[in-house]
Design a protein around this motif. Structure first.
Motif, PDB file in Angstrom:
ATOM      1  N   LEU A 293       0.824  -1.216   0.000  1.00  0.00           N
ATOM      2  CA  LEU A 293       0.000   0.000   0.000  1.00  0.00           C
ATOM      3  C   LEU A 293       0.852   1.257   0.000  1.00  0.00           C
ATOM      4  O   LEU A 293       0.546   2.235  -0.704  1.00  0.00           O
ATOM      5  N   ARG A 294       1.924   1.259   0.788  1.00  0.00           N
ATOM      6  CA  ARG A 294       2.795   2.432   0.848  1.00  0.00           C
ATOM      7  C   ARG A 294       3.439   2.693  -0.521  1.00  0.00           C
ATOM      8  O   ARG A 294       3.556   3.833  -0.963  1.00  0.00           O
ATOM      9  N   ARG A 295       3.838   1.608  -1.198  1.00  0.00           N
ATOM     10  CA  ARG A 295       4.446   1.773  -2.520  1.00  0.00           C
ATOM     11  C   ARG A 295       3.407   2.290  -3.524  1.00  0.00           C
ATOM     12  O   ARG A 295       3.703   3.162  -4.347  1.00  0.00           O
ATOM     13  N   LEU A 296       2.196   1.769  -3.468  1.00  0.00           N
ATOM     14  CA  LEU A 296       1.149   2.247  -4.373  1.00  0.00           C
ATOM     15  C   LEU A 296       0.854   3.729  -4.131  1.00  0.00           C
ATOM     16  O   LEU A 296       0.627   4.489  -5.073  1.00  0.00           O
ATOM     17  N   LEU A 297       0.889   4.135  -2.881  1.00  0.00           N
ATOM     18  CA  LEU A 297       0.643   5.538  -2.555  1.00  0.00           C
ATOM     19  C   LEU A 297       1.764   6.423  -3.082  1.00  0.00           C
ATOM     20  O   LEU A 297       1.511   7.470  -3.704  1.00  0.00           O
ATOM     21  N   ILE A 298       3.016   6.019  -2.823  1.00  0.00           N
ATOM     22  CA  ILE A 298       4.163   6.805  -3.284  1.00  0.00           C
ATOM     23  C   ILE A 298       4.173   6.921  -4.802  1.00  0.00           C
ATOM     24  O   ILE A 298       4.532   7.964  -5.363  1.00  0.00           O
ATOM     25  N   LEU A 299       3.731   5.860  -5.481  1.00  0.00           N
ATOM     26  CA  LEU A 299       3.729   5.851  -6.945  1.00  0.00           C
ATOM     27  C   LEU A 299       2.451   6.453  -7.535  1.00  0.00           C
ATOM     28  O   LEU A 299       2.221   6.381  -8.748  1.00  0.00           O
ATOM     29  N   GLY A 300       1.595   7.033  -6.678  1.00  0.00           N
ATOM     30  CA  GLY A 300       0.408   7.730  -7.144  1.00  0.00           C
ATOM     31  C   GLY A 300      -0.720   6.827  -7.594  1.00  0.00           C
ATOM     32  O   GLY A 300      -1.593   7.256  -8.362  1.00  0.00           O
ATOM     33  N   ARG A 301      -0.755   5.578  -7.101  1.00  0.00           N
ATOM     34  CA  ARG A 301      -1.783   4.645  -7.544  1.00  0.00           C
ATOM     35  C   ARG A 301      -2.891   4.430  -6.511  1.00  0.00           C
ATOM     36  O   ARG A 301      -3.766   3.609  -6.712  1.00  0.00           O
ATOM     37  N   THR A 302      -2.840   5.153  -5.409  1.00  0.00           N
ATOM     38  CA  THR A 302      -3.934   5.124  -4.440  1.00  0.00           C
ATOM     39  C   THR A 302      -3.977   6.465  -3.731  1.00  0.00           C
ATOM     40  O   THR A 302      -3.133   7.342  -3.970  1.00  0.00           O
ATOM     41  N   THR A 303      -4.948   6.636  -2.846  1.00  0.00           N
ATOM     42  CA  THR A 303      -5.132   7.924  -2.169  1.00  0.00           C
ATOM     43  C   THR A 303      -4.639   7.859  -0.730  1.00  0.00           C
ATOM     44  O   THR A 303      -4.545   6.783  -0.134  1.00  0.00           O
ATOM     45  N   ASP A 304      -4.363   9.030  -0.160  1.00  0.00           N
ATOM     46  CA  ASP A 304      -3.970   9.095   1.247  1.00  0.00           C
ATOM     47  C   ASP A 304      -5.061   8.538   2.140  1.00  0.00           C
ATOM     48  O   ASP A 304      -4.771   7.828   3.105  1.00  0.00           O
ATOM     49  N   ALA A 305      -6.316   8.872   1.826  1.00  0.00           N
ATOM     50  CA  ALA A 305      -7.425   8.431   2.676  1.00  0.00           C
ATOM     51  C   ALA A 305      -7.536   6.912   2.674  1.00  0.00           C
ATOM     52  O   ALA A 305      -7.720   6.287   3.738  1.00  0.00           O
ATOM     53  N   PHE A 306      -7.404   6.293   1.491  1.00  0.00           N
ATOM     54  CA  PHE A 306      -7.491   4.830   1.417  1.00  0.00           C
ATOM     55  C   PHE A 306      -6.310   4.193   2.145  1.00  0.00           C
ATOM     56  O   PHE A 306      -6.486   3.224   2.905  1.00  0.00           O
ATOM     57  N   TYR A 307      -5.121   4.751   1.931  1.00  0.00           N
ATOM     58  CA  TYR A 307      -3.927   4.211   2.598  1.00  0.00           C
ATOM     59  C   TYR A 307      -4.070   4.284   4.121  1.00  0.00           C
ATOM     60  O   TYR A 307      -3.814   3.307   4.830  1.00  0.00           O
ATOM     61  N   GLU A 308      -4.475   5.428   4.639  1.00  0.00           N
ATOM     62  CA  GLU A 308      -4.570   5.599   6.093  1.00  0.00           C
ATOM     63  C   GLU A 308      -5.637   4.685   6.683  1.00  0.00           C
ATOM     64  O   GLU A 308      -5.455   4.120   7.775  1.00  0.00           O
ATOM     65  N   ALA A 309      -6.763   4.515   5.989  1.00  0.00           N
ATOM     66  CA  ALA A 309      -7.826   3.642   6.491  1.00  0.00           C
ATOM     67  C   ALA A 309      -7.344   2.191   6.558  1.00  0.00           C
ATOM     68  O   ALA A 309      -7.562   1.486   7.547  1.00  0.00           O
ATOM     69  N   LYS A 310      -6.684   1.737   5.503  1.00  0.00           N
ATOM     70  CA  LYS A 310      -6.182   0.358   5.488  1.00  0.00           C
ATOM     71  C   LYS A 310      -5.042   0.186   6.487  1.00  0.00           C
ATOM     72  O   LYS A 310      -4.924  -0.866   7.128  1.00  0.00           O
ATOM     73  N   ARG A 311      -4.225   1.205   6.634  1.00  0.00           N
ATOM     74  CA  ARG A 311      -3.113   1.109   7.588  1.00  0.00           C
ATOM     75  C   ARG A 311      -3.633   0.933   9.004  1.00  0.00           C
ATOM     76  O   ARG A 311      -3.123   0.124   9.776  1.00  0.00           O
ATOM     77  N   ARG A 312      -4.655   1.701   9.376  1.00  0.00           N
ATOM     78  CA  ARG A 312      -5.250   1.553  10.710  1.00  0.00           C
ATOM     79  C   ARG A 312      -5.805   0.142  10.884  1.00  0.00           C
ATOM     80  O   ARG A 312      -5.678  -0.467  11.947  1.00  0.00           O
ATOM     81  N   GLU A 313      -6.429  -0.364   9.853  1.00  0.00           N
ATOM     82  CA  GLU A 313      -6.981  -1.730   9.894  1.00  0.00           C
ATOM     83  C   GLU A 313      -5.865  -2.750  10.105  1.00  0.00           C
ATOM     84  O   GLU A 313      -5.977  -3.650  10.939  1.00  0.00           O
ATOM     85  N   TYR A 314      -4.769  -2.595   9.369  1.00  0.00           N
ATOM     86  CA  TYR A 314      -3.671  -3.551   9.469  1.00  0.00           C
ATOM     87  C   TYR A 314      -2.961  -3.455  10.815  1.00  0.00           C
ATOM     88  O   TYR A 314      -2.577  -4.472  11.402  1.00  0.00           O
ATOM     89  N   LEU A 315      -2.778  -2.232  11.322  1.00  0.00           N
ATOM     90  CA  LEU A 315      -2.115  -2.076  12.614  1.00  0.00           C
ATOM     91  C   LEU A 315      -2.919  -2.747  13.725  1.00  0.00           C
ATOM     92  O   LEU A 315      -2.343  -3.335  14.642  1.00  0.00           O
TER      93      LEU A 315
END
Length: 384
Positions: A293-315
Motif C-alpha cells: 500500500l505504501r508503494r502504491l501511494l508513493i507511486l500515485g496509484r492510491t489515495t492518502d485516505a485509502f492508505y490511512e484507512a487500510k493502515r489503521r486496519e492492518y495495525l
C-alpha cells in the motif's frame, strides 16, 4: 573490598531502579542503598546474585572506576514534542550484547585471517530514496525473480538475512524486548555493521525493519527504531530520517518498475484496491500488505485516505497477532536466530581451530556446550 561506585554503575547501566534491582537480588531496597553508599558490604553470594541480575562479570565490582561507556543510541521512536523515552533493562541488555558480539566477531575474524567487510555504500537525506534502494539491492545481489520464490512464512526473512550476512553484516535477533518498545536497531560502524531485529515481530515485518535499518547504516545515522510509528510526513528532523529510511526500505523490497509492470497493477483502474489484490501483491514480493500500500501511494496509484484507512486496519490486526503466544523453539534454533549464522560460524570455526576455549564458546553463543552439535548441524544444513 567492593567498590560502591561500581554497584551504582552496574544497576543504572542495566536500567533498573533500586526497588527493581533489590527485588531481583532478593534484598530490601534499603539494604541495596546501604551497599551503594558504602555503609554495608554484600556477601560474596549476594554479590554473585547482583552480577547475574546486572549481567556483569563478578570482577567488575572490584575495579577502581567504572569502565568507559559507549555513547547512548539515538532514539527515533518518539513522536514530535514527546519526551525522551527511557530504555528498559531488556533493551539495554540487547544493546550491550550486540556491541559485545560485534567486538568478538571482529576479533575472531582477525584471528582466523578473515576479511572484515567495510560497507561501501553511503547515502544522505538529500539523495533520492528510490536510487538509494536500487544501489542497495544491486549490492546485495538479490533479484526480484529470486525474491518471488520466497513464499514460506520465514523464507523471505531467512534469505534476506543470509544476503546481508554474505556481505559482512552481523544480523542478530532478540525475543526479550517488548515489541511496542523496539522493532529494530543498528550500530554505527561501517566495518562489520550490526542490525538487530525483534524476534517477536511477524517475519515479513522483520524484513521491512531489516531494510529500514540498512538505510540507517548507509546514512550513518543509527538508533532505536519502530518504523510502524512513522507516517508519510515528517514533522521534525528525526522523523525526516525515519520517513527516508521507510521509503528506501519499501523501494528496495518492491522496486517501482517491477510493481508497475505487474498485470494486477497495470490493469487496476480505480485508486481503491480490493483486499485480495493487495494480498496477492504482498505474496508476490514476500512483503507485508502495508508495504504494498505504501508503494502504491508513493507511486500515485492510491489515495492518502485509502492508505490511512487500510493502515489503521492492518495495525489493529498486527496488534492482535502480537498478543498471541508463540510455541516453544528448540534451544539450538534460538541460538542460531539470536546470534545469526555469520557470527555463529565465526565462533564455531575458532573453536574447531582451538583458538578459543569451550567456555568461550558457551559465553559467546549464550548456550550450554551440549547444544553445540545441533547448532553446528543446523548451520551446515543451511549452508549446503
Amino acid at each position: 573490598m567492593v567498590n560502591p561506585e561500581l554497584l551504582v554503575w552496574a544497576r543504572t547501566t542495566a536500567g533498573m531502579s533500586p526497588e527493581q534491582a533489590a527485588k531481583k537480588i532478593g534484598v530490601k531496597p534499603a539494604r541495596l542503598m546501604e551497599w551503594e553508599q558504602g555503609q554495608q558490604r554484600p556477601s560474596i553470594t549476594q554479590l554473585r546474585k547482583a552480577a547475574n541480575v546486572y549481567k556483569r562479570p563478578l570482577a567488575v565490582f572490584f575495579r577502581q572506576r567504572p569502565p568507559a561507556q559507549p555513547a547512548p543510541l539515538h532514539d527515533f521512536r518518539r513522536f514530535p514534542d514527546e519526551a525522551q523515552l527511557s530504555l528498559s533493562s531488556d533493551l539495554l541488555l540487547a544493546l550491550r550484547r550486540a556491541r559485545s558480539r560485534r567486538a568478538v566477531a571482529v576479533e575472531l575474524a582477525r584471528d582466523l585471517d578473515r576479511a572484515v567487510t567495510t560497507l561501501p555504500l553511503r547515502a544522505t537525506l538529500a539523495d533520492d530514496p528510490e536510487e538509494v534502494a536500487a544501489r542497495g539491492r544491486e549490492w546485495l545481489g538479490v533479484t526480484v525473480q529470486q525474491q518471488a520464490r520466497w513464499q514460506g512464512t520465514y523464507e523471505a526473512l531467512n534469505n534476506w538475512v543470509l544476503a546481508f550476512e554474505a556481505r559482512g553484516f552481523l544480523v542478530f535477533q532478540t525475543g526479550d524486548v517488548a515489541l511496542d518498545e523496539m522493532r529494530g536497531f543498528s550500530l554505527s560502524d561501517r566495518r562489520a555493521p550490526v542490525i538487530v531485529l525483534n524476534a517477536k515481530d511477524h517475519p515479513r515485518a522483520r524484513v521491512f525493519t531489516l531494510m529500514h535499518e540498512y538505510a540507517h547504516v548507509m546514512l550513518d545515522i543509527v538508533g532505536v527504531c519502530d518504523p510502524q510509528r512513522v507516517g508519510r510526513q515528517a514533522n521534525d528532523p528525526d522523523e525526516s530520517v525515519e520517513v527516508f529510511c521507510n521509503h528506501v526500505a519499501g523501494a528496495l523490497l518492491v522496486p517501482s518498475a517491477a510493481l508497475l509492470a505487474d498485470q494486477r497493477v497495470a490493469g487496476q483502474r480505480g485508486r481503491e484496491w480490493p483486499e485480495a489484490t493487495i494480498v496477492a501483491l504482498a505474496d508476490a514480493f514476500a512483503v507485508s500488505r502495508e508495504v504494498i500500500l505504501r508503494r502504491l501511494l508513493i507511486l500515485g496509484r492510491t489515495t492518502d485516505a485509502f492508505y490511512e484507512a487500510k493502515r489503521r486496519e492492518y495495525l489493529a490486526q498486527y496488534a492482535q497477532l502480537a498478543r498471541r503466544q508463540a510455541g516453544p523453539v528448540p534451544v539450538f534454533r534460538l541460538a542460531l536466530r539470536n546470534n545469526g549464522r555469520h557470527y555463529t560460524g565465526l565462533v564455531l570455526d575458532a573453536y574447531q581451530r582451538e583458538q578459543i576455549t569451550s567456555a568461550d564458546v558457551s559465553d559467546y553463543l549464550g548456550v550450554r556446550l551440549k547444544h553445540l552439535d545441533l547448532i553446528a548441524g543446523a548451520l551446515e544444513a543451511r549452508e549446503a
